[in-house]
Motif scaffolding. Structure first.
Motif, mmCIF file in Angstrom:
data_model
loop_
_atom_site.group_PDB
_atom_site.id
_atom_site.type_symbol
_atom_site.label_atom_id
_atom_site.label_comp_id
_atom_site.label_asym_id
_atom_site.label_seq_id
_atom_site.Cartn_x
_atom_site.Cartn_y
_atom_site.Cartn_z
ATOM 1 N N UNK A 122 0.829 -1.209 0.000
ATOM 2 C CA UNK A 122 0.000 0.000 0.000
ATOM 3 C C UNK A 122 0.862 1.256 0.000
ATOM 4 N N UNK A 123 2.017 1.188 0.656
ATOM 5 C CA UNK A 123 2.928 2.337 0.675
ATOM 6 C C UNK A 123 3.506 2.624 -0.703
ATOM 7 N N UNK A 124 3.449 1.627 -1.590
ATOM 8 C CA UNK A 124 4.025 1.785 -2.929
ATOM 9 C C UNK A 124 2.968 2.059 -3.985
ATOM 10 N N UNK A 125 1.731 2.240 -3.570
ATOM 11 C CA UNK A 125 0.633 2.352 -4.535
ATOM 12 C C UNK A 125 0.765 3.560 -5.464
ATOM 13 N N UNK A 126 1.385 4.618 -5.001
ATOM 14 C CA UNK A 126 1.535 5.819 -5.836
ATOM 15 C C UNK A 126 2.882 5.878 -6.539
ATOM 16 N N UNK A 127 3.685 4.842 -6.373
ATOM 17 C CA UNK A 127 5.006 4.822 -7.005
ATOM 18 C C UNK A 127 4.959 4.069 -8.330
ATOM 19 N N UNK A 128 5.813 4.467 -9.272
ATOM 20 C CA UNK A 128 5.983 3.714 -10.516
ATOM 21 C C UNK A 128 6.855 2.493 -10.196
ATOM 22 N N UNK A 129 6.308 1.323 -10.427
ATOM 23 C CA UNK A 129 7.037 0.083 -10.150
ATOM 24 C C UNK A 129 7.297 -0.668 -11.454
ATOM 25 N N UNK A 130 8.546 -1.018 -11.664
ATOM 26 C CA UNK A 130 8.908 -1.759 -12.870
ATOM 27 C C UNK A 130 8.584 -3.248 -12.702
ATOM 28 N N UNK A 131 8.154 -3.824 -13.804
ATOM 29 C CA UNK A 131 7.786 -5.244 -13.838
ATOM 30 C C UNK A 131 8.536 -5.878 -15.009
ATOM 31 N N UNK A 132 9.832 -6.194 -14.832
ATOM 32 C CA UNK A 132 10.648 -6.683 -15.951
ATOM 33 C C UNK A 132 10.144 -8.017 -16.493
ATOM 34 N N UNK A 133 10.530 -8.314 -17.703
ATOM 35 C CA UNK A 133 10.075 -9.546 -18.343
ATOM 36 C C UNK A 133 10.605 -10.792 -17.639
ATOM 37 N N UNK A 134 11.717 -10.659 -16.941
ATOM 38 C CA UNK A 134 12.246 -11.819 -16.206
ATOM 39 C C UNK A 134 11.887 -11.770 -14.723
ATOM 40 N N UNK A 135 10.838 -11.041 -14.381
ATOM 41 C CA UNK A 135 10.395 -10.934 -12.983
ATOM 42 C C UNK A 135 10.119 -12.331 -12.424
ATOM 43 N N UNK A 136 10.642 -12.620 -11.246
ATOM 44 C CA UNK A 136 10.469 -13.956 -10.655
ATOM 45 C C UNK A 136 9.166 -14.076 -9.874
ATOM 46 N N UNK A 137 8.451 -12.967 -9.691
ATOM 47 C CA UNK A 137 7.183 -13.007 -8.963
ATOM 48 C C UNK A 137 6.027 -13.248 -9.923
ATOM 49 N N UNK A 138 5.095 -14.066 -9.472
ATOM 50 C CA UNK A 138 3.891 -14.328 -10.259
ATOM 51 C C UNK A 138 2.780 -13.423 -9.728
ATOM 52 N N UNK A 139 2.832 -12.151 -10.129
ATOM 53 C CA UNK A 139 1.869 -11.173 -9.630
ATOM 54 C C UNK A 139 0.486 -11.425 -10.205
ATOM 55 N N UNK A 140 -0.534 -11.468 -9.351
ATOM 56 C CA UNK A 140 -1.907 -11.460 -9.851
ATOM 57 C C UNK A 140 -2.225 -10.095 -10.429
ATOM 58 N N UNK A 141 -1.769 -9.071 -9.739
ATOM 59 C CA UNK A 141 -1.931 -7.693 -10.203
ATOM 60 C C UNK A 141 -0.734 -6.901 -9.709
ATOM 61 N N UNK A 142 0.193 -6.553 -10.595
ATOM 62 C CA UNK A 142 1.390 -5.827 -10.165
ATOM 63 C C UNK A 142 1.022 -4.554 -9.415
ATOM 64 N N UNK A 143 1.648 -4.293 -8.277
ATOM 65 C CA UNK A 143 1.308 -3.114 -7.487
ATOM 66 C C UNK A 143 1.881 -1.835 -8.098
ATOM 67 N N UNK A 144 1.450 -0.702 -7.549
ATOM 68 C CA UNK A 144 1.990 0.579 -7.963
ATOM 69 C C UNK A 144 1.469 1.059 -9.309
ATOM 70 N N UNK A 145 1.998 2.188 -9.750
ATOM 71 C CA UNK A 145 1.652 2.742 -11.066
ATOM 72 C C UNK A 145 2.443 2.013 -12.148
ATOM 73 N N UNK A 146 1.800 1.664 -13.271
ATOM 74 C CA UNK A 146 2.526 0.957 -14.330
ATOM 75 C C UNK A 146 3.585 1.854 -14.964
#
Length: 263
Positions: free
Chosen positions: A98-122
């Protein structure tokens, strides 16, 4: 071994963030005649490398296809957010998604997390690799959530990180094709599980061989009291018609009771 047979060897794959040095050192101590070759592979390609037989086993990130692979989870990493050193987040010890909701967060193609919905701003685009995303964080364009080992791997003097308490976590496991569970794989399993050298020298046959002497030893221990000469003397005296004199400790004659008076 005939001249046509290749000497034994072992190929061990590992994904970025995993440091296999400790296990490799123990392998070299226990199996000096079996060279171990390390194969570094991107996390997304590790399964195909093992499936294709290009490595005998690997330190990978879960999940894996359990219908084809065996896997032994080793540890689960803390997830962190990588930020510039002058970012406001550095004022706290840990953060939430929630603290990162207003931040731009990168989601690289080799991301090791299986996000249901990536957090933060795309972000405006998805970086190809985690290394590329780190460069963008250093340029103060956005932030990145990764396992702590990857934050350390891509360490920069102008960046730091803080734990994200409710982010997904990545688990590292030893994995190999189930149908290719060889004696060398069993040796590696014993090493990563911390077994002693005696408990890793074989599979079912070795266990049977180790248990047999123990049973025989127990049987011998049960027989020793019957075989002791001090226990056999009273029986021998009785069979000869004599009466064994009771003795107390130290071999002294036992005290006799007072004689009865005749009426």
């Amino acid at each position: 071994m005939t001249g046509s047979e290749a000497p034994p060897s072992f190929r061990l794959a590992y994904v970025p963030g995993v440091i296999p040095a400790k296990w490799v050192r123990i392998w070299n101590e226990r199996l000096p005649d079996v060279p171990l070759t390390l194969v570094q592979v991107p996390a997304a390609e590790a399964a195909e490398l093992l499936r294709g037989g290009e490595a005998d086993a690997g330190f990978v990130r879960l999940p894996v296809d359990r219908t084809f692979f065996s896997a032994i989870p080793l540890y689960t990493e803390t997830s962190v957010v990588v930020v510039p050193k002058d970012h406001l987040i550095t004022a706290v010890d840990e953060v939430t998604l929630a603290d990162l909701s207003d931040e731009v967060l990168f989601h690289p193609l080799d991301d090791v997390f299986d996000w249901d919905s990536p957090p933060g701003e795309p972000a405006f685009e998805r970086p190809a690799t985690t290394a590329d995303a780190i460069e963008l964080v250093a340029a103060n364009v956005g932030l990145l959530v990764v396992p702590q080992s990857l934050a350390r791997l891509h360490h920069r003097k102008d960046l730091t990180y803080r734990p994200v308490v409710d982010a997904p976590r990545s688990t590292v496991a030893l994995s190999w094709p189930e149908e290719a569970t060889t004696d060398l794989v069993e040796n590696l399993i014993g090493i990563v599980r911390g077994r002693t050298v005696n408990s890793t020298r074989g599979r079912t046959a070795a266990k049977s061989d180790e248990q047999k002497p123990r049973k025989e030893q127990k049987g011998q221990q049960r027989k020793r009291p019957d075989q002791a000469g001090t226990r056999q003397k009273p029986s021998a005296a009785k069979s000869a018609g004599g009466t064994a004199r009771g003795r107390s400790g130290g071999g002294k004659p036992a005290k006799r009771g007072k004689p009865r008076r005749r009426s």
